[in-house]
Design an enzyme around this catalytic site. Structure first.
Site, PDB file in Angstrom:
ATOM      1  N   LEU A 356      55.976  12.880  78.766  1.00  0.00           N
ATOM      2  CA  LEU A 356      55.578  12.414  77.440  1.00  0.00           C
ATOM      3  C   LEU A 356      56.728  12.488  76.449  1.00  0.00           C
ATOM      4  O   LEU A 356      56.813  11.691  75.512  1.00  0.00           O
ATOM      5  CB  LEU A 356      54.406  13.254  76.918  1.00  0.00           C
ATOM      6  CG  LEU A 356      53.089  13.134  77.677  1.00  0.00           C
ATOM      7  CD1 LEU A 356      52.074  14.135  77.134  1.00  0.00           C
ATOM      8  CD2 LEU A 356      52.529  11.718  77.557  1.00  0.00           C
ATOM      9  N   GLY A 357      57.609  13.453  76.609  1.00  0.00           N
ATOM     10  CA  GLY A 357      58.722  13.596  75.692  1.00  0.00           C
ATOM     11  C   GLY A 357      59.353  14.964  75.827  1.00  0.00           C
ATOM     12  O   GLY A 357      58.955  15.796  76.651  1.00  0.00           O
ATOM     13  N   SER A 358      60.343  15.200  74.989  1.00  0.00           N
ATOM     14  CA  SER A 358      61.047  16.478  74.968  1.00  0.00           C
ATOM     15  C   SER A 358      60.759  17.148  73.641  1.00  0.00           C
ATOM     16  O   SER A 358      61.099  16.625  72.578  1.00  0.00           O
ATOM     17  CB  SER A 358      62.549  16.252  75.138  1.00  0.00           C
ATOM     18  OG  SER A 358      63.253  17.465  75.075  1.00  0.00           O
ATOM     19  N   GLY A 359      60.076  18.307  73.690  1.00  0.00           N
ATOM     20  CA  GLY A 359      59.714  19.029  72.488  1.00  0.00           C
ATOM     21  C   GLY A 359      60.759  20.059  72.115  1.00  0.00           C
ATOM     22  O   GLY A 359      61.850  20.134  72.702  1.00  0.00           O
ATOM     23  N   PHE A 361      60.745  23.175  72.645  1.00  0.00           N
ATOM     24  CA  PHE A 361      60.929  24.251  73.617  1.00  0.00           C
ATOM     25  C   PHE A 361      61.138  23.746  75.043  1.00  0.00           C
ATOM     26  O   PHE A 361      61.392  24.528  75.932  1.00  0.00           O
ATOM     27  CB  PHE A 361      59.719  25.184  73.590  1.00  0.00           C
ATOM     28  CG  PHE A 361      59.291  25.544  72.202  1.00  0.00           C
ATOM     29  CD1 PHE A 361      60.098  26.323  71.406  1.00  0.00           C
ATOM     30  CD2 PHE A 361      58.099  25.061  71.681  1.00  0.00           C
ATOM     31  CE1 PHE A 361      59.716  26.644  70.115  1.00  0.00           C
ATOM     32  CE2 PHE A 361      57.712  25.374  70.396  1.00  0.00           C
ATOM     33  CZ  PHE A 361      58.533  26.175  69.607  1.00  0.00           C
ATOM     34  N   VAL A 364      57.602  17.916  78.034  1.00  0.00           N
ATOM     35  CA  VAL A 364      56.144  17.852  77.973  1.00  0.00           C
ATOM     36  C   VAL A 364      55.674  16.730  78.889  1.00  0.00           C
ATOM     37  O   VAL A 364      56.150  15.593  78.781  1.00  0.00           O
ATOM     38  CB  VAL A 364      55.644  17.600  76.543  1.00  0.00           C
ATOM     39  CG1 VAL A 364      54.121  17.631  76.501  1.00  0.00           C
ATOM     40  CG2 VAL A 364      56.230  18.626  75.576  1.00  0.00           C
ATOM     41  N   ASP A 476      57.325  25.767  62.280  1.00  0.00           N
ATOM     42  CA  ASP A 476      57.994  24.519  62.663  1.00  0.00           C
ATOM     43  C   ASP A 476      57.107  23.310  62.353  1.00  0.00           C
ATOM     44  O   ASP A 476      56.863  22.469  63.217  1.00  0.00           O
ATOM     45  CB  ASP A 476      58.357  24.549  64.154  1.00  0.00           C
ATOM     46  CG  ASP A 476      59.403  23.494  64.512  1.00  0.00           C
ATOM     47  OD1 ASP A 476      60.095  23.008  63.594  1.00  0.00           O
ATOM     48  OD2 ASP A 476      59.515  23.144  65.695  1.00  0.00           O
TER      49      ASP A 476
END
Length: 635
Positions: A356-359, A361, A364, A476
């Site tokens: 889904l993407g890079s968060g 931490f 994902v 955050d």
């Protein structure tokens, strides 16, 4: 401040206990209950006191409801209508003759005791014209033994589901229970053996728990289903309580052996040793010719399966070794742990196609849990310290208990070597920043949707700051951490994780966490996050949503590089609406846009003491308090 959120709940609790008549009854068998129940369809009470809902006839229904309605909604002029807490226990048995039965039964609450429900998948509750109508005011827990057509979205042919006005379950799980060490044990609803069910609803916390287990197993400490839901809009003031069942092209006999129910308290346990038993089906004295043929066919199939097994056993053993886990002793102490093999299968081996993407931490992934079919998001966090992993899990398990409609709930965790996997509810519409800044989705959010999202985020943040059992600072807040569910409600994700992550990596240092442009200025001096620093970040979010641009844009002219400075300058010149997102055109309420922009500046003031609390922000957004046009701002 800490005591103020408790007051409404105390008022509600006192009002509930004083203004509603608490109901408490127990039937260890139904011989003496005939006058208190309204039976129709195939439902009747057997000679030894078992309540039989259906027999082995095809396409029939059966209903058994209390003759008198029960008050399930507290509705007074001084208190917002609220569903009353209730608890029920019953023992049931589904007995099938032949090669498979159907369809199932449900514990139900409805505004009438004469339901016009159809057979088969509708379980006698609803029909083709009423299924899905909000005017039904029907709440049910279904025990379904047939996987229906695609329109019913059944997960399998042996499941328990929560139904609201529809036979498409809000949530469902395969029939199973958790042992004391939280191992899930599957069993068949059509086993022909008695099964216990516990259904508990907390009207204050708005949590529904459903638990089942075989007759001989005590109530598991962990429910099969724990679902956050407000039943107030579903319930009428008075509801009829009971059971509904049906059969279809296949049939089963559905029996209720005992039933206990109570409002505003826990239902009393049944006397299991004195419950009547349902009649057992007659056994055939000889094997028919058709049965003999079936045995021959099955024998041939078994031979073929054994041959196939010989070829696949080595692959299976290799796969099993790859997904094997060695748990450390401390891991057993923490609940909500997912087996690694489930998450591996859910994400198709963490394939790039599921990313889904890079968060903040880590990566994902989207996943579909193999046991339930539920869509989830799996966040993979890497760490190098074994002690840090343990401390991280301890804090994450604490955060997983937080539940609010505007927060993305953590459902569980898993440790794989030095990596942590966090499982949360999947949000189908992704993150807010994609609607504000990414070209393919820009302009898709109306002003009404933006305003609704901002209110939702404010309520979730106020809950973290003031209403949960301890103060949680998000640390955050940003548009990429605002996720949108199927109804485009704004829900905060990653709450509290920034601090947990940094403490786990650097336990002896104080590091500023957060995202540039959202970080409150006092953090550079103190390094300590407070609720007021979340308010600062929320103020920047308000400006981004109204203006449709990021807080810092390096390609903008010098005067527009920092969004907050640009908005402040335009307000000073009396030309505040120049900053409004041009993609909105004129499709917005001027008063609401001006409020959001002014409130964004008020929240992002440089001195934390002059910023409002999130509770005060909600009052501004709801129009309960007015924000002065000439309010003095400190930057």
């Amino acid at each position: 401040m800490a005591a103020s959120p408790v007051l409404p709940f105390l008022v509600l609790l006192l009002a509930s206990s004083s203004l509603s008549d608490n109901i408490d009854f127990t039937y260890n068998g139904f011989k003496s209950a005939a006058t208190n129940l309204r039976l129709n369809g195939c439902a009747h009470i057997t000679s030894n006191g078992v309540l039989q809902l259906t027999n082995d006839s095809y396409k029939v229904t059966g209903h058994a409801f209390l003759s008198s309605p029960i008050q399930m909604l507290l509705n007074t002029p001084s208190v917002t209508p609220a569903a009353i807490s209730f608890s029920t226990i019953f023992v049931f048995d589904i007995i099938t003759v032949g090669n498979g039965g159907g369809h199932g039964f449900a514990f139900a609450m409805a505004p009438t005791k004469t339901l016009n429900g159809s057979c088969c998948q509708y379980l006698g509750l609803l029909n083709t014209s009423s299924n899905g109508n909000s005017s039904n005011h029907v709440f049910a827990i279904e025990f379904d033994t047939v996987q229906g057509s695609d329109m019913f979205k059944d997960i399998d042919d042996n499941h328990v589901g929560v139904d609201i006005n529809s036979l498409v379950s809000n949530i469902s799980k395969p029939a199973s229970y958790y042992t004391d060490n939280f191992k899930m044990v599957d069993f068949e609803l059509e086993s022909g053996q008695p099964i216990q069910a516990w259904i508990d609803y907390d009207g204050i916390a708005k949590i529904l728990n459903v638990t089942i287990s075989p007759f001989y197993v005590d109530k598991p400490s962990r429910p099969l289903i724990s679902h956050a839901i407000d039943l107030s809009p579903i319930f009428k003031e008075y509801m009829y309580v009971g059971f509904s069942s049906s059969t279809g092209k296949l049939s089963s006999s559905h029996y209720i052996m005992g039933w206990s129910f109570r409002t505003n308290g826990m239902a009393r346990s049944l006397d299991l040793s004195h419950l009547p038993l349902p009649p057992q089906p007659a056994k055939s004295s000889s094997i028919s010719k058709a049965t003999g043929i079936n045995i021959g066919v099955i024998s041939s199939l078994v031979t073929l399966l054994l041959v196939a097994f010989a070829f696949s056993v080595s692959w299976y053993l290799w796969r099993r070794a790859k997904l094997a886990e060695t748990l450390e002793d401390w891991e057993i102490d923490y609940p909500h742990r997912f087996p690694y093999r489930d998450l591996y299968r859910a994400t198709k081996g963490f394939k790039e196609t599921e990313l889904l993407g890079s968060g903040t931490f880590g990566l994902v992934y989207k996943g579909i849990l193999p046991r339930t079919g539920e869509e989830v998001a799996v966040k993979k966090i890497s760490n190098n310290s074994r002690q840090a992993v343990r401390e991280f899990v301890a804090e994450v398990v604490c955060l997983a208990r937080i539940r609010h409609r505007n927060l993305v709930p953590l459902q569980g965790w898993c440790k794989r070597k030095e990596d942590i996997l966090l499982v949360s509810e999947f949000m189908p519409n992704g993150s807010l920043d994609t609607f504000l800044f990414e070209s393919e989705r820009c302009g898709l959010l109306s002003w009404d949707q933006r305003f609704k999202i901002l209110k939702g985020v404010a309520m979730g943040l106020a809950y973290l700051h003031e209403e949960w059992e301890q103060v949680v600072v998000h640390r955050d807040i940003k548009s990429s951490n605002v996720l949108l569910d199927a109804e485009m409600n704004g829900r905060l994700s990653d709450f509290g994780l920034a601090g947990v992550y940094e403490r786990a990596k650097n336990p002896s240092t104080t590091i500023i966490v957060g995202t540039l442009a959202y970080i409150a200025p006092e953090l550079s001096r103190t390094g300590k996050s407070m609720p007021s620093s979340d308010v600062f970040a929320y103020g920047i979010l308000l400006l981004e949503v109204a203006c449709g641009r990021r807080a810092i844009e390096s390609t903008s002219p010098t005067g527009k590089l920092l969004l907050m400075d640009w908005v402040r300058e335009c307000k000073t010149r009396g030309r505040l609406l120049e900053v409004v997102d041009p993609k909105l055109g004129q499709s917005y309420l001027r008063e609401e846009v001006e409020l959001v922009l002014k409130l964004g500046l008020v929240c992002s003031q440089s001195i934390p003491e002059v910023r409002p609390t999130m509770r005060q922000v909600i009052r501004y957004l709801n129009g309960d308090d007015s924000l002065a046009d000439d309010v003095a701002l400190v930057f």
